[in-house]
Design a protein around this motif. Structure first.
Motif, PDB file in Angstrom:
ATOM      1  N   SER A  47      33.084  98.302  36.646  1.00  0.00           N
ATOM      2  CA  SER A  47      32.948  98.602  35.158  1.00  0.00           C
ATOM      3  C   SER A  47      33.864  97.508  34.411  1.00  0.00           C
ATOM      4  N   ALA A  61      29.640 105.109  29.343  1.00  0.00           N
ATOM      5  CA  ALA A  61      30.150 106.007  28.210  1.00  0.00           C
ATOM      6  C   ALA A  61      31.695 105.833  28.148  1.00  0.00           C
ATOM      7  N   GLY A  62      32.414 105.613  29.294  1.00  0.00           N
ATOM      8  CA  GLY A  62      33.850 105.901  29.321  1.00  0.00           C
ATOM      9  C   GLY A  62      34.332 104.393  28.554  1.00  0.00           C
ATOM     10  N   TYR A  63      33.661 103.446  28.937  1.00  0.00           N
ATOM     11  CA  TYR A  63      33.986 101.959  28.333  1.00  0.00           C
ATOM     12  C   TYR A  63      34.043 101.832  26.797  1.00  0.00           C
ATOM     13  N   LEU A  64      32.624 102.671  26.446  1.00  0.00           N
ATOM     14  CA  LEU A  64      32.603 102.732  24.926  1.00  0.00           C
ATOM     15  C   LEU A  64      33.277 103.516  24.125  1.00  0.00           C
ATOM     16  N   HIS A  65      33.581 104.776  24.977  1.00  0.00           N
ATOM     17  CA  HIS A  65      34.665 105.626  24.282  1.00  0.00           C
ATOM     18  C   HIS A  65      35.894 104.714  23.915  1.00  0.00           C
ATOM     19  N   ASP A  66      36.578 103.899  24.740  1.00  0.00           N
ATOM     20  CA  ASP A  66      37.724 103.115  24.214  1.00  0.00           C
ATOM     21  C   ASP A  66      37.606 101.999  25.043  1.00  0.00           C
ATOM     22  N   GLY A  76      28.202 107.181  33.344  1.00  0.00           N
ATOM     23  CA  GLY A  76      29.487 107.683  32.857  1.00  0.00           C
ATOM     24  C   GLY A  76      30.532 106.748  32.708  1.00  0.00           C
ATOM     25  N   ARG A 131      31.573  95.245  23.316  1.00  0.00           N
ATOM     26  CA  ARG A 131      31.412  96.632  23.831  1.00  0.00           C
ATOM     27  C   ARG A 131      30.045  96.507  24.883  1.00  0.00           C
TER      28      ARG A 131
END
Length: 619
Positions: free
Chosen positions: A136, A14-19, A11, A83
């Motif tokens: 993260s 995924a959260g970092y890649l989202h924004d 998670g 990213r």
């Protein structure tokens, strides 16, 4: 229970890649320097530039290279893209959290009780908001905590060679993590008869060889001379028409090289009783930890950097905080940053006190860590990440004891209880102080929006000059290198520390005269960016001085100016006038590096030479 941290780590990715832009705020954050270093290694690997790779590895820096090496490997494989920059940190965070389970098992030497304690320790760690934020980020805390946990585990397992290698990796990750773990291990491992064993070891050393060794004597004399020199005047040596300047840090590295070479020569002549006195653990530590550290500290700037990092000069001179205020501030960070509230923080501390009698190693580690945290000349809440894995491990041991006191039938159910606890902590709203504890600035402007202003700059091999109104920032370097996927040099004079307008003018003129770049970027940053207490110069005054310096120069002409209202910034892009002769970049004379390389090769040759007495191999 162990699947919960894995899912949380997924998670986080995924959260970092989202924004990704949500992370990159504050152009002076350390994350910019860490990404710049790792990106440089990645680009060197992808282009086969061995010289550039070695240059970046041995470059003097406040931080050791392990995190950058791992980050460089990730970016070399997946591509030079920001990213992917958080992957080593998240991997380190996952290692720290999952490693608490075997650490607790090793501390108790009882699988059932160890599983109970370990599962609760994992729940406390996975539920820490600020620890997740640090894990993260492009920072050293995640991997540093992970290596610390496995170092403590390897000691409890008495796997001496593995412990030595892990200690070396921890040293190359972050010096203060290594120092705390090493001192705690030394205190916990100190045998009852240590004076007698120390006496035997000292008596077995070849003192006559040490006394008569010319390399050791020369190294000690040089080191003493560097220490006694007033200030930091460079040593200038002229050989014919060639003039070489050696900084004190380079002289110190050469001195360390002579000391290492002399010590290695004496080591080969040691008596059999020395090995017997220090035992297998001592032999493994000397061979697989002491030797790599000695070679690393022979690199110019590394030993001086270590002394600065662990010394009293690594401080914020504006910080004047009493012990009570330090304690109160760190408690706030623990209770409302690294915990979801005061109740959870108090429960963790109470369980840790109960579990303290279970492991002297963890008690030493936590005690030293808390003392270092309170005495640290820079009071930052994020430094708690150094010691908190030990606190959570002790809390797991104590909580397991509490569960066992409720009845034997509860012990097998503890992992399920821990799963519920960890899930509940994750579901609790993140306290507002978590961002400050993890040194994040969610209200600051997005750096990637600022960097978009120079995204289309096409640098030539001579590099790019960047001038900013409030100081040097590695944000410029990694964004340009990511865009062009090249190791183009970025020249950024540090203007913020200069005393007056005349000094700014001189620095800008010197940079323009010595740098063969044909692109210039000027960045005027406004109100959202100055950092109170850190940047003491007036940005407006510095910007005016910078404007004056640019008005006087004739080498570059402005192509366009870009206003960024959200950032309170103005970015101006310049190009060199056609026909203006370019300066030639001077080639460095790596005298100190050449000397220490020769010393290292000689020391390695002595080590590999057959032993002069009967005995087993050292390496």
């Amino acid at each position: 229970m162990l699947m919960l941290p894995v899912l949380v780590a997924i998670g986080m990715v995924a959260g970092y890649l989202h924004d990704p832009g949500a992370l990159w705020r504050d152009p002076y954050h350390d994350r910019n320097s860490h990404l710049t270093f790792g990106l440089g290694l990645a680009l060197a690997l992808r282009s086969g530039d061995l010289g550039g790779l070695l240059h970046d590895l041995v470059l003097p820096s406040a931080w050791p290279p392990l995190h950058g090496i791992l980050l460089g490997g990730v970016l070399a494989v997946l591509g030079p893209d920001h990213r992917f920059a958080v992957l080593p940190s998240i991997g380190g965070w996952l290692l720290a959290v999952l490693g608490l389970w075997p650490l607790c098992r090793a501390a108790l030497n009882d699988p059932l009780r160890g599983d109970a304690a370990g599962s609760i320790a994992v729940a406390f760690a996975v539920g820490s908001p600020a620890f997740r934020l640090l894990g993260s980020d492009v920072m050293l805390e995640g991997l540093g905590a992970g290596l610390t946990v496995v170092v403590l585990w390897a000691f409890l397992q008495q796997r001496w060679r593995l412990l030595s290698v892990l200690l070396t990796l921890l040293f190359l990750e972050k010096y203060n993590y290594w120092a705390m773990a090493l001192v705690a291990i030394g205190a916990a491992a100190l045998p009852v008869n240590w004076p007698l064993r120390l006496q035997r070891a000292l008596a077995s050393l070849p003192w006559r060889t040490l006394r008569d060794d010319p390399f050791l004597l020369l190294g000690l004399l040089m080191a003493g001379g560097v220490v006694l020199l007033p200030g930091e005047p460079p040593l200038a040596v002229a050989v014919g028409s060639v003039r070489v300047t050696l900084l004190p840090s380079s002289l110190l590295a050469i001195a360390v090289g002579f000391i290492v070479l002399g010590s290695v020569r004496a080591w080969k002549a040691r008596a059999v009783g020395f090995d017997q006195a220090i035992g297998p653990a001592g032999e493994a530590l000397l061979a697989w930890h002491g030797l790599p550290l000695a070679f690393w500290l022979m690199i110019p700037g590394k030993f001086a950097g270590l002394l600065w990092f662990l010394g009293p000069t690594n401080r914020n001179p504006d910080l004047q905080v009493g012990l009570f205020d330090r304690l109160a501030g760190q408690w706030e960070g623990f209770a409302h940053g690294f915990s979801v509230g005061s109740a959870v923080a108090l429960a963790v501390l109470l369980c840790a006190l109960i579990g303290a009698r279970r492991s002297s190693l963890l008690v030493w580690f936590v005690g030293l860590g808390v003392l270092a945290l309170l005495l640290h000349p820079q009071q930052q809440m994020r430094f708690q990440a150094t010691v908190l894995p030990g606190v959570w491990a002790l809390a797991g041991l104590g909580a397991g004891e509490v569960v066992e006191g409720m009845g034997a039938r509860w012990l097998p159910r503890t992992p399920l209880i821990a799963l519920v606890l960890g899930t509940a902590l994750l579901a609790t709203p993140v306290p507002a102080l978590a961002d400050a504890a993890a040194i994040r600035r969610p209200a600051a402007p997005r750096d990637l929006n600022l960097a978009a202003a120079w995204a289309d700059v096409v640098p030539d091999p001579g590099g790019v000059i960047a001038l900013t109104s409030i100081g040097r920032t590695d944000l410029v370097e990694w964004t340009i290198r990511t865009s062009c996927r090249c190791r183009v040099p970025i020249q950024q004079p540090t203007l913020v520390s200069l005393p007056d307008r005349a000094a700014v003018l001189a620095a800008v003129e010197r940079t323009l005269a010595e740098t063969p770049a044909q692109s210039l970027i000027t960045i005027h940053l406004g109100a959202p960016y100055p950092l109170p207490g850190l940047l003491t110069k007036d940005p407006d005054a510095l910007a005016a001085a910078l404007e004056g310096a640019l008005a006087r120069q004739t080498r570059f002409v402005s192509d366009r100016s870009i206003e960024l209202p959200d950032q309170g910034a103005r970015v101006e892009l310049w190009s060199a006038r056609p026909g203006v002769p370019l300066p030639v970049r001077p080639h460095g004379r790596y005298l100190a590096e050449s000397v220490t390389t020769g010393q290292g090769l000689l020391a390695l040759g002595v080590l590999l030479r057959p032993r002069t007495r009967a005995g087993g191999p050292w390496l």
